[in-house]
Design a protein around this motif. Structure first.
Motif, PDB file in Angstrom:
ATOM      1  N   VAL A 194      -6.269   3.298   5.035  1.00  0.00           N
ATOM      2  CA  VAL A 194      -4.994   3.467   5.377  1.00  0.00           C
ATOM      3  C   VAL A 194      -4.177   2.407   5.855  1.00  0.00           C
ATOM      4  O   VAL A 194      -4.841   1.257   5.996  1.00  0.00           O
ATOM      5  CB  VAL A 194      -5.346   4.516   6.914  1.00  0.00           C
ATOM      6  CG1 VAL A 194      -6.274   5.747   6.524  1.00  0.00           C
ATOM      7  CG2 VAL A 194      -6.029   3.595   8.009  1.00  0.00           C
ATOM      8  N   VAL A 195      -2.991   2.868   6.326  1.00  0.00           N
ATOM      9  CA  VAL A 195      -1.867   1.767   6.627  1.00  0.00           C
ATOM     10  C   VAL A 195      -1.776   1.949   8.308  1.00  0.00           C
ATOM     11  O   VAL A 195      -1.532   3.231   8.495  1.00  0.00           O
ATOM     12  CB  VAL A 195      -0.732   1.693   5.830  1.00  0.00           C
ATOM     13  CG1 VAL A 195       0.493   0.727   6.311  1.00  0.00           C
ATOM     14  CG2 VAL A 195      -0.938   1.489   4.413  1.00  0.00           C
ATOM     15  N   GLY A 217       3.648   6.423   8.569  1.00  0.00           N
ATOM     16  CA  GLY A 217       4.109   7.299   7.710  1.00  0.00           C
ATOM     17  C   GLY A 217       3.963   7.243   6.094  1.00  0.00           C
ATOM     18  O   GLY A 217       3.182   6.010   5.929  1.00  0.00           O
ATOM     19  N   GLY A 218       4.597   8.196   5.549  1.00  0.00           N
ATOM     20  CA  GLY A 218       3.745   8.270   4.130  1.00  0.00           C
ATOM     21  C   GLY A 218       5.067   8.556   3.126  1.00  0.00           C
ATOM     22  O   GLY A 218       5.870   9.280   3.791  1.00  0.00           O
ATOM     23  N   ASN A 266       0.797  -1.097  -0.064  1.00  0.00           N
ATOM     24  CA  ASN A 266      -0.006   0.039  -0.011  1.00  0.00           C
ATOM     25  C   ASN A 266       0.785   1.276   0.036  1.00  0.00           C
ATOM     26  O   ASN A 266       1.964   1.292   0.245  1.00  0.00           O
ATOM     27  CB  ASN A 266      -0.987  -0.120   1.290  1.00  0.00           C
ATOM     28  CG  ASN A 266      -2.013   0.870   0.943  1.00  0.00           C
ATOM     29  OD1 ASN A 266      -2.371   1.685   0.344  1.00  0.00           O
ATOM     30  ND2 ASN A 266      -3.153   0.409   1.869  1.00  0.00           N
ATOM     31  N   MET A 267       0.372   2.466  -0.206  1.00  0.00           N
ATOM     32  CA  MET A 267       0.870   3.677  -0.334  1.00  0.00           C
ATOM     33  C   MET A 267      -0.139   4.763  -0.471  1.00  0.00           C
ATOM     34  O   MET A 267      -1.293   4.449  -0.584  1.00  0.00           O
ATOM     35  CB  MET A 267       1.835   3.642  -1.760  1.00  0.00           C
ATOM     36  CG  MET A 267       0.992   3.292  -2.843  1.00  0.00           C
ATOM     37  SD  MET A 267       1.975   3.642  -4.485  1.00  0.00           S
ATOM     38  CE  MET A 267       2.297   5.337  -4.577  1.00  0.00           C
ATOM     39  N   TYR A 315       1.328  10.523   5.644  1.00  0.00           N
ATOM     40  CA  TYR A 315       0.852   9.471   6.849  1.00  0.00           C
ATOM     41  C   TYR A 315       0.264   8.295   6.048  1.00  0.00           C
ATOM     42  O   TYR A 315      -0.542   7.538   6.792  1.00  0.00           O
ATOM     43  CB  TYR A 315      -0.262  10.198   7.582  1.00  0.00           C
ATOM     44  CG  TYR A 315       0.378  11.323   8.227  1.00  0.00           C
ATOM     45  CD1 TYR A 315       1.555  11.439   9.142  1.00  0.00           C
ATOM     46  CD2 TYR A 315       0.058  12.627   7.887  1.00  0.00           C
ATOM     47  CE1 TYR A 315       1.984  12.445   9.886  1.00  0.00           C
ATOM     48  CE2 TYR A 315       0.396  13.817   8.394  1.00  0.00           C
ATOM     49  CZ  TYR A 315       1.430  13.656   9.430  1.00  0.00           C
ATOM     50  OH  TYR A 315       2.020  15.000  10.089  1.00  0.00           O
ATOM     51  N   ASN A 316       0.162   7.942   4.778  1.00  0.00           N
ATOM     52  CA  ASN A 316      -0.420   7.020   4.176  1.00  0.00           C
ATOM     53  C   ASN A 316      -1.917   6.508   4.562  1.00  0.00           C
ATOM     54  O   ASN A 316      -2.421   5.833   4.813  1.00  0.00           O
ATOM     55  CB  ASN A 316       0.249   5.244   4.537  1.00  0.00           C
ATOM     56  CG  ASN A 316       0.399   4.593   3.296  1.00  0.00           C
ATOM     57  OD1 ASN A 316       1.312   3.882   3.136  1.00  0.00           O
ATOM     58  ND2 ASN A 316      -0.673   4.501   2.519  1.00  0.00           N
ATOM     59  N   ILE A 317      -2.500   7.935   4.561  1.00  0.00           N
ATOM     60  CA  ILE A 317      -3.919   7.796   4.421  1.00  0.00           C
ATOM     61  C   ILE A 317      -4.751   8.251   3.245  1.00  0.00           C
ATOM     62  O   ILE A 317      -5.950   8.094   3.283  1.00  0.00           O
ATOM     63  CB  ILE A 317      -4.425   9.072   5.765  1.00  0.00           C
ATOM     64  CG1 ILE A 317      -3.991  10.328   5.226  1.00  0.00           C
ATOM     65  CG2 ILE A 317      -3.810   8.558   7.173  1.00  0.00           C
ATOM     66  CD1 ILE A 317      -4.343  11.472   6.094  1.00  0.00           C
TER      67      ILE A 317
END
Length: 819
Positions: free
Chosen positions: A435-436, A459-460, A418-419, A427-429
Motif C-alpha cells: 500500500v501507499v 487515495g487511488g 506506485n499505483m 485507496y492504493n491498496i
C-alpha cells in the motif's frame, strides 16, 4: 428461465439531501438569513440547504453517531492491522509477495443535525517565528542574573565594547541615548537585511511582508533588554535612580552598547542562513529569474530542516538534491516510488539544466524539474509494471508521448511511482508491492515512532504520484484519471490534481484500463505548476486516435474565448462577470460536516472575488456511479484480455493445455480486485446482458453530458451544444467537494469485511466529470477541524475550457492558504 434484471438497480445510488427550489429569488434571500447560533467559529453562508427530516436510519442518538463504524463490523479472518503490516513489508522483487486483502471501508453514515453555517471564516493560527536574542531578557528580581561591576569597570573605557563592531553600530551607539537606542538598532537591522535583499531580487520579492514584522520584533527585543537592565540597576541601588544623572546615563549607554554588539552577533548568524539561500539564487541571470521562480518553488522540507522562514527559489541541481534526499528519507515508509533513476544521473542532468539557466538557454520553464511517472506510463528506461505481477518484469519498447513532450522540455525523470493494479482502486491498496501511505502528518517526524494503525490512505489509483509530490520527492507527477484517480488522491494528500478534457493530452503509451474514460492527469503543489505541465503536453498526436486534432483544437479555441468576461480595472475581483454553479445533487447525505463547511467557505471566497454564484441542477448525477461501474468494468474486460501469458508478461508454469495455460496465467498474474472487475465486465458484455446493462449505461452517460451542456453558457464543440453567454441562468464553471470525507485509515480499507461496492462511492464526486469528459481540478482548501487532514474542492468547466478552470482554481487556492 430466470428473468434477468432490467437494469443496474443493485448498484449504489447516493442519497441526495432534499433542497428547496433552486430559484434565484430564494437563493438571494437565503444568503441574507441570520445563521443559527453555534459554539464554533461561524462559517460563511451558502446556498447549500439544511436537509429535511432524517430517515429512521439517520435518527440515532448523537452519542451513537460518534461510535466508530469499525465497532460494528464483523470480525475478519485476518485483522486490518496485520494486513497493513503485510502489505508494508511486501517483498518488491519476489513474485507472490503478500498482498492487501479485501477492499474499501463501510458506507459513510449520513450526516445529521443543523449544517447551516455563519458568516465568519476560520483562519489558521499564525506560525510563531524564532525570536532572535538581542539582549538580557531576565526579570529584575532574578538574582541569578546579577552582575558585580567594580568601580574599575565603570571607569573602564568604552573602547572594549566597540571591538569588532561595524562602523554603523559604533556611530549609533555614540550618538543615541537609551530613549531611542532600540529604534536605532531596529533601523540597523532593517538596513542590513535590505542590503542583502538588494543583492538578490528574488529573495527580496519572496520575503515580502516578513520585513516589517522582523524589524518590529527586533525593536521590541531591544527595548525589553534596556528596560530590564534599567530595572536591575535601580533595584540593586548601584546608582541612584536619577534619570538626569550623568553616571546613570553613562551606565545605560554602556548597556545599550553591549546590546548593539549582541544584536549584530544575532544579525550575523541570521545573515549566514540568508547568505546560504542567496548563494543558491545568485548564479541565475536576471532575465530568467521569473521563470526560475515558476520552476523551483521553495522546498517546504528544506525550510523546516534549516529552521528559517526565508523563502527562496532554488536552482535545478539544488532542487534535485532536495528530491533525492526526501526519497531516501521517506520512501521506505510511504512506499511511493517503486523504481528510481540512478541518483548520479539525476544530479548530472540537473547540473546541466542549471548551466543552461545560467546562460539563459533553458529549454522551457520546466527545464531541470524532477518528475515522477505513474507505473502505467510506458518508458524505455524503467519497468512498466502497472503494479501487477502480470507485468512484473515488463520494459516497454517505447516511451509515452506525454513523457516525450516533457523530456523535450528538459524535465528529469526521477522514477516510476506506485499505483493500484491497472488503475483499479480508490485507496492504493491493490498493488503487488504494498500500500501507499499518506504523507500528511508524517513529514518531519521520526519514522520509527509512527503507528501503522494510524496510517491514512493516499487515495487511488494515483496514490503514489500524490504521496511523492506531497512529500517533496518530486516537483510534480503524472497520473491517470479514469473516474477520479488523480483528483481523489490530490484531495487526500493536500495538493492540486488536474484532469484535462478527454483527448487534450495523448494517451499513447498509457496502459489502458477503460479507453473511453482514461485521461492523463497532473499532480502538483500549485495550480500554476499544473498549467505549466499541461501547456507542454496538450498537443496533437497522430498515434492516438482519441487525441484531439489541431483542427478540433482550433475550433474549440474559436468557440471558447481565452479571456474570461469583464474584469475589474484593478483586478481586485478577478472573477467579475463569471458565474459559478453549485450543483444541488452533490449535497449528498454521505458528505461529512467538515467538507460541507469547506464547500460553503469556498462559495464565499468566489463571491468575494466578484463571481456570481447560482444554484444549478444535474438531475442524472445520481445515476453516474452505476453507469461508471458498468462501462468501466466492461472496457477493462476487453482491454485486459490481451494478457494471456503468450505474447508478453507473466506465464504460468502449469502448462496442461492452452485453456489451462490461460486460466492459470491470469489467475496468478492478476490481483483480486482486477479479477473481480474482469468478471463483472465480461458478464456485462454477454449477449444476454449487453442491452440491459452496457447500452443502458451508455444512454445514461449521454444524459449526463446533456445535463452539463444545459447549465454551461459556453458551447461544447464535441456534442454541438450552442453558446448562451448572455443567459443569466447558465454558468461558466462548477464548484463541488472533491470527496465526501478526508483520507480514511488504511486499516478501515483493507479486509474481507469491507464491501467492494462501496469503494466506488468515494468517487461519486469525481465520476460525473469523467463520464462527460470535462476538465476538472481538485484544489486544497484547508484541513478538517476533526482530524487535521486536508480537504479539497473541485472546479469543473465546459469541455475544452481549461482556462476557466485554472482561473477559478487560482482564487480557491489563494483563499485556501489563509484558512
Amino acid at each position: 428461465m430466470t428473468k434477468r434484471p432490467s437494469g443496474p438497480a443493485a448498484l449504489p445510488v447516493p442519497k441526495i439531501r432534499k433542497q428547496a427550489p433552486a430559484d434565484s429569488a430564494k437563493f438571494t434571500k437565503s444568503s441574507t438569513t441570520k445563521p443559527a447560533p453555534s459554539a464554533s467559529k461561524a462559517e460563511p453562508k451558502s446556498i447549500l440547504k439544511k436537509p429535511l427530516r432524517a430517515t429512521p436510519a439517520e435518527s440515532t442518538s448523537s452519542a451513537s453517531s460518534k461510535t466508530p463504524a469499525s465497532s460494528s463490523k464483523p470480525k475478519a479472518t485476518m485483522s486490518g492491522a496485520a494486513l497493513l503490516k503485510a502489505n508494508t513489508n511486501a517483498n518488491r522483487s519476489t513474485p507472490g509477495a503478500t498482498k492487501a486483502k479485501g477492499i474499501i471501508r463501510q458506507p459513510i453514515m449520513a450526516s445529521r443535525g443543523d449544517v447551516t453555517g455563519g458568516q465568519g471564516r476560520k483562519r489558521r493560527a499564525p506560525v510563531e517565528e524564532k525570536e532572535i536574542n538581542s539582549g538580557d531578557d531576565s526579570d529584575s528580581d532574578n538574582d541569578g542574573e546579577d552582575e558585580k561591576d567594580s568601580d574599575e569597570e565603570e571607569e573602564e573605557s568604552d573602547a572594549d565594547d566597540f571591538e569588532g563592531m561595524p562602523a554603523a553600530a559604533k556611530k549609533v551607539s555614540k550618538k543615541h541615548t537609551e530613549e531611542n537606542m532600540a529604534e536605532a538598532m531596529s533601523k540597523i537591522l532593517g538596513s542590513t537585511l535590505r542590503k542583502a535583499d538588494a543583492s538578490t531580487p528574488i529573495l527580496a520579492r519572496s520575503r515580502g511582508a516578513e520585513r516589517k514584522l522582523e524589524e518590529e520584533k527586533m525593536e521590541a527585543k531591544a527595548k525589553k533588554a534596556i528596560t530590564n537592565e534599567k530595572k536591575r540597576l535601580a533595584n540593586k541601588d548601584r546608582v541612584k535612580p536619577d534619570y538626569t544623572g550623568m553616571e546613570y546615563e553613562k551606565k545605560l549607554r554602556k548597556v545599550a552598547t553591549r546590546g548593539v554588539v549582541q544584536l549584530f552577533n544575532a544579525i550575523k548568524a541570521q545573515q549566514k542562513a540568508t547568505d546560504d539561500l542567496t548563494e543558491k539564487v545568485r548564479p541565475i541571470t536576471a532575465n530568467s529569474k521569473d521563470k526560475v521562480a515558476n520552476l523551483t518553488k521553495a522546498s517546504f522540507l528544506d525550510l523546516l530542516k534549516s529552521g528559517t522562514k526565508v523563502a527562496a527559489a532554488y536552482t535545478p541541481d539544488l532542487a534535485a538534491d532536495d528530491s533525492l534526499e526526501s526519497i531516501n528519507r521517506y520512501n521506505k515508509y510511504l512506499n511511493a516510488f517503486v523504481d528510481t533513476v540512478d541518483p548520479a544521473i539525476v544530479k548530472e542532468q540537473a547540473k546541466e539544466a542549471t548551466q543552461r539557466w545560467q546562460k539563459n538557454q533553458q529549454k522551457s520553464p520546466l527545464d531541470g524539474a524532477v518528475l515522477g511517472y505513474k507505473m502505467n506510463f510506458c518508458t524505455t528506461d524503467l519497468r512498466t509494471t502497472c503494479s501487477s505481477d502480470m507485468l512484473a518484469d515488463f520494459k516497454a519498447p517505447y516511451t509515452a508521448t506525454a513523457i516525450e513532450h516533457l523530456e523535450k522540455a528538459g524535465a528529469i525523470m526521477g522514477g516510476k511511482v506506485n499505483m493500484d493494479e491497472f488503475g483499479m482502486g480508490s485507496y492504493n491498496i491493490f498493488s503487488n508491492i504494498g500500500v501507499v501511505k499518506n504523507p500528511c502528518g508524517v513529514i518531519g517526524k521520526d519514522l520509527n515512532t509512527l503507528d501503522d494503525a494510524e496510517a491514512r490512505s493516499a487515495g487511488g489509483s494515483s496514490g503514489g504520484s500524490a504521496s511523492a509530490v506531497a512529500s517533496n520527492m518530486c516537483f510534480a507527477a503524472l497520473g491517470s484519471d479514469t473516474g477520479g484517480s488523480v483528483r481523489l488522491p490530490a484531495a487526500y494528500c493536500g495538493i492540486v490534481g488536474f484532469k484535462p478534457s478527454y483527448g487534450r493530452i495523448s494517451r499513447w503509451g498509457l496502459v489502458a484500463y477503460a479507453s473511453s474514460l482514461d485521461t492523463v492527469g497532473i499532480l502538483s503543489r500549485t495550480v500554476d505548476d499544473s498549467k505549466l505541465l499541461y501547456d507542454i503536453m496538450a498537443k496533437e498526436d497522430v498515434k492516438d486516435s482519441t487525441c484531439l486534432t489541431q483542427t478540433q483544437r482550433d475550433q474549440i479555441a474559436k468557440a471558447i474565448p481565452d479571456s474570461t468576461p469583464t474584469q475589474s480595472p484593478n483586478n481586485s475581483k478577478p472573477l467579475t462577470g463569471v458565474r459559478i454553479g453549485i450543483p444541488q445533487e452533490f449535497n449528498i447525505a454521505e458528505l461529512s460536516h467538515s467538507s460541507l463547511i469547506r464547500w460553503r467557505m469556498g462559495i464565499q471566497a468566489l463571491k468575494d472575488s466578484g463571481a456570481t454564484v447560482l444554484p444549478v441542477s444535474l438531475p442524472n448525477t445520481k445515476l453516474a456511479v452505476g453507469a461508471y461501474v458498468t462501462l468501466g468494468t466492461a472496457e477493462a474486460s476487453s482491454n485486459l484480455q490481451r494478457y494471456d501469458g503468450i505474447r508478453y508478461g507473466h506465464q504460468s508454469e502449469k502448462i496442461d493445455g492452452k485453456d489451462e495455460l490461460y486460466s492459470h496465467t491470469r489467475s496468478e498474474g492478476f490481483g483480486k480486485e482486477v479479477r473481480r472487475r474482469i468478471l463483472v465486465g465480461t458478464y456485462v458484455l454477454t449477449s444476454g446482458s449487453f442491452d440491459n446493462y452496457f447500452l443502458r449505461a451508455q444512454k445514461i452517460r449521454q444524459t449526463i453530458r446533456n445535463d452539463f451542456d444545459r447549465i454551461f453558457c459556453r458551447p461544447n464543440s464535441i456534442t454541438g451544444s450552442e453558446a448562451a453567454e448572455q443567459d443569466p441562468t447558465r454558468v461558466h464553471a462548477l464548484l463541488t467537494p472533491t470527496s465526501a470525507t478526508t483520507a480514511p485509515k488504511l486499516i478501515d480499507c483493507i479486509g474481507d469485511q469491507v464491501d467492494p461496492i462501496n469503494a466506488f462511492m468515494d468517487d461519486m464526486m469525481t465520476i460525473p466529470a469523467s463520464l462527460a469528459g470535462l476538465p476538472a481540478m481538485s484544489v486544497p482548501f484547508g484541513v478538517c477541524s476533526e482530524d487535521g487532514f486536508p480537504v479539497g474542492l473541485q472546479v469543473m468547466g465546459q469541455y475544452g475550457d481549461e482556462d476557466m478552470v485554472f482561473k477559478v482554481a487560482r482564487v480557491i487556492e489563494a483563499r485556501g492558504k489563509d484558512i
